[in-house]
Design an enzyme around this catalytic site. Structure first.
Site, PDB file in Angstrom:
ATOM      1  N   CYS A 353      44.633  39.305  38.411  1.00  0.00           N
ATOM      2  CA  CYS A 353      43.308  39.935  38.353  1.00  0.00           C
ATOM      3  C   CYS A 353      42.258  38.840  38.356  1.00  0.00           C
ATOM      4  CB  CYS A 353      43.146  40.739  37.074  1.00  0.00           C
ATOM      5  SG  CYS A 353      44.206  42.159  37.045  1.00  0.00           S
ATOM      6  N   THR A 356      34.315  38.130  37.924  1.00  0.00           N
ATOM      7  CA  THR A 356      33.107  37.473  37.423  1.00  0.00           C
ATOM      8  C   THR A 356      32.304  38.553  36.725  1.00  0.00           C
ATOM      9  OG1 THR A 356      33.085  36.049  39.373  1.00  0.00           O
ATOM     10  CG2 THR A 356      31.082  36.097  38.048  1.00  0.00           C
ATOM     11  N   LYS A 367      33.507  32.437  43.846  1.00  0.00           N
ATOM     12  CA  LYS A 367      34.177  31.462  44.728  1.00  0.00           C
ATOM     13  C   LYS A 367      34.735  30.306  43.913  1.00  0.00           C
ATOM     14  CE  LYS A 367      32.442  31.835  49.376  1.00  0.00           C
ATOM     15  NZ  LYS A 367      31.134  32.465  49.244  1.00  0.00           N
ATOM     16  N   GLU A 387      47.089  38.931  44.203  1.00  0.00           N
ATOM     17  CA  GLU A 387      47.827  40.184  44.160  1.00  0.00           C
ATOM     18  C   GLU A 387      46.970  41.290  44.761  1.00  0.00           C
ATOM     19  OE1 GLU A 387      49.280  43.007  40.546  1.00  0.00           O
ATOM     20  OE2 GLU A 387      49.831  40.903  40.355  1.00  0.00           O
TER      21      GLU A 387
END
Length: 497
Positions: A353, A356, A367, A387
């Site tokens: 997972c 932000t 990023k 994932e």
């Protein structure tokens, strides 16, 4: 008002909302719930074809009763246990094939899919001569073993689609959020069945009426107040509070400001638990073991679930590491975002997972989290991939990161003895630690791969080069590998970690 009295869960009708330009619009919405507060009825609406984070409670004056649609009796949708149920209607019925935005099916026929797959296998080992051009593609005279031509799969917005064939029978929800990007699980070679392990695991079968509605009104975290986007399984008694208070250092949840103030007199943490493995300027990363710091990890997952829709919370954090990014000031290390990662991944996942927090979004931190995850993979000597499914915003961030990272390498290539530079897909993957499939899908998404006279060539147009240079000028935050102090552990030898 008599008309309003007819509204039941599952009804659809246009509802007034403000768009991003603060103009009125009336998108079609579904009524998910009805409640009465101080004698006034409120309706919880989901705007069809919009992301769930825009769902909200509205008053009757925002409903266009003239176009009220009652639920269809025969529609079957999943209930809590994943079996067909009698709920009249839900976004789950809005299911389309991968090429959802085209009315004509542009997926390749089966024999062409096989050709594409075969070509990709060859291509990943073949040399890609690189060329910069103004407009026309000029062939490069490097000898490559002949392979079947790989056509671009057209998408509705004119850019080329990925080469990887879509999996037969896989379906996904219609595009949400109105972006031109593939939303949600646009990915390459994803297993269609959800994995049932993980701190936050994708699993839509639990998508009942409760989990489809936001349950926390507001979260106070340090100096920020956050409006949750999605359901999160905080204790039921806390869902009626106007504000849920969190300690910004240990992430403990408390029901009142007084409780928080009392907690802060006893809480000694001024940074996440675990080891600080990176620091440059005010940015730090902490590595937290989900087994050693279980309470913190679970509290982090509860907070994250407020902003991640495609995951379901599981309380077993033991198999996970959490990497928390913080910003430092005189009061301490404040959480900006995090990503979790399996200690042992059989599918080369380097992120489970990633999030932000909203106050820090659109400032380059996403990023930075992604770049950090690949720096860890480089130290481990592996390639990695996030994932799936990715959220709509997650996909945008990864697409952008992959594009910039790959273009950076291609533009730095120097001619070899006057010949045009050459590089293989495998070499790009080894340099960046980006998994080969993600490299190929990005090259195809950018429409850089051309097949000409029995060979693959990459062509960089002026538009691509200028766009990349503009994007890199804006990218001020970068990971400095010299500031990373990280020794990977071999978790396979640790029994139960």
């Amino acid at each position: 008002t008599s008309e309003v009295g007819k509204i039941v869960e599952g009804c659809r009708l246009p509802v007034l909302r403000k768009n991003q330009e603060h103009e009125d619009e009336w998108p079609l919405a579904e009524i998910l719930s009805v409640k009465e507060v101080s004698g006034r009825k409120l309706y919880y609406v989901h705007y069809i074809d919009f992301n769930k984070r825009l769902d909200e409670w509205v008053t009757a004056d925002r409903l266009d009763m003239k176009k009220l649609q009652f639920p269809k009796k025969e529609a079957k949708t999943p209930t809590k246990n994943g079996l067909p149920g009698s709920r009249p209607s839900s976004p789950e019925r809005e299911v389309v094939s991968i090429n959802s935005r085209n009315t004509t099916d542009s997926s390749p026929p089966p024999q062409m899919q096989a050709t594409l797959a075969a070509s990709l296998k060859k291509m990943s080992n073949n040399i890609c001569p690189l060329q910069k051009r103004k407009v026309e593609t000029v062939p490069l005279a490097t000898q490559v073993s002949p392979a079947t031509p790989v056509p671009s799969l057209p998408s509705s917005n004119g850019t080329a689609r990925r080469l990887i064939p879509s999996q037969p029978g896989r379906k996904r929800k219609a595009n949400c959020g109105g972006t031109d990007e593939d939303s949600q699980d646009s990915s390459d070679g994803i297993p269609s069945a959800p994995r049932m392990t993980g701190s936050l695991v994708s699993d839509r079968s639990h998508d009942d009426i409760v989990t489809r509605m936001k349950n926390i009104e507001c979260i106070e975290l340090g100096r920020h107040r956050l409006k949750p986007w999605y359901f999160s399984p905080y204790p039921q008694e806390l869902t009626t509070l106007p504000i849920l208070y969190l300690c910004e250092f240990c992430l403990k949840y408390l029901k009142s400001l007084k409780c928080l103030q009392r907690h802060l007199t006893k809480c000694n943490l001024r940074h996440p638990p675990g080891n600080e493995i990176y620091r440059k300027g005010t940015i730090s990363f902490f590595e937290i073991d989900g087994r050693k710091n279980k309470t913190y990890s679970q509290n982090l997952c509860l907070l994250a679930k407020c902003f991640l829709d495609h995951k379901t919370l599981y309380y077993d954090t033991d198999p996970f590491l959490f990497y928390v990014m913080t910003e430092y000031d005189s009061k301490g290390f404040h959480i900006v975002g995090y990503f979790s990662k399996e200690k042992e991944s059989t599918e080369d996942y380097n992120v489970a997972c990633i999030l932000t927090l909203p106050p820090y979004q659109r400032r380059g931190y996403g990023k930075l989290l992604i770049e950090f995850s690949y720096e860890l993979s480089k130290v481990e000597g592996k390639t990695g991939t996030p994932e799936k499914p990715l959220s709509d915003l997650g996909l945008l961030s990864y697409r952008s990161y992959w594009s910039q990272t790959i273009l950076e390498i291609l533009m730095d290539l120097k001619p070899d003895n006057g010949e045009r530079p050459q590089i293989t897909i495998n070499e790009i993957s080894e340099i960046t630690s980006v998994k080969k499939e993600d490299v190929i899908s990005t090259l195809q998404y950018l429409n850089l791969i051309n097949y000409y006279k029995g060979q693959y060539i990459l062509t960089l147009s002026e538009d691509i080069v200028e766009g990349h240079e503009r994007a890199m000028q804006k990218r001020h935050l970068r990971i400095d590998p010299k500031c990373l102090h990280f020794t990977p552990k071999d978790w396979s030898k640790r029994g139960k970690w």
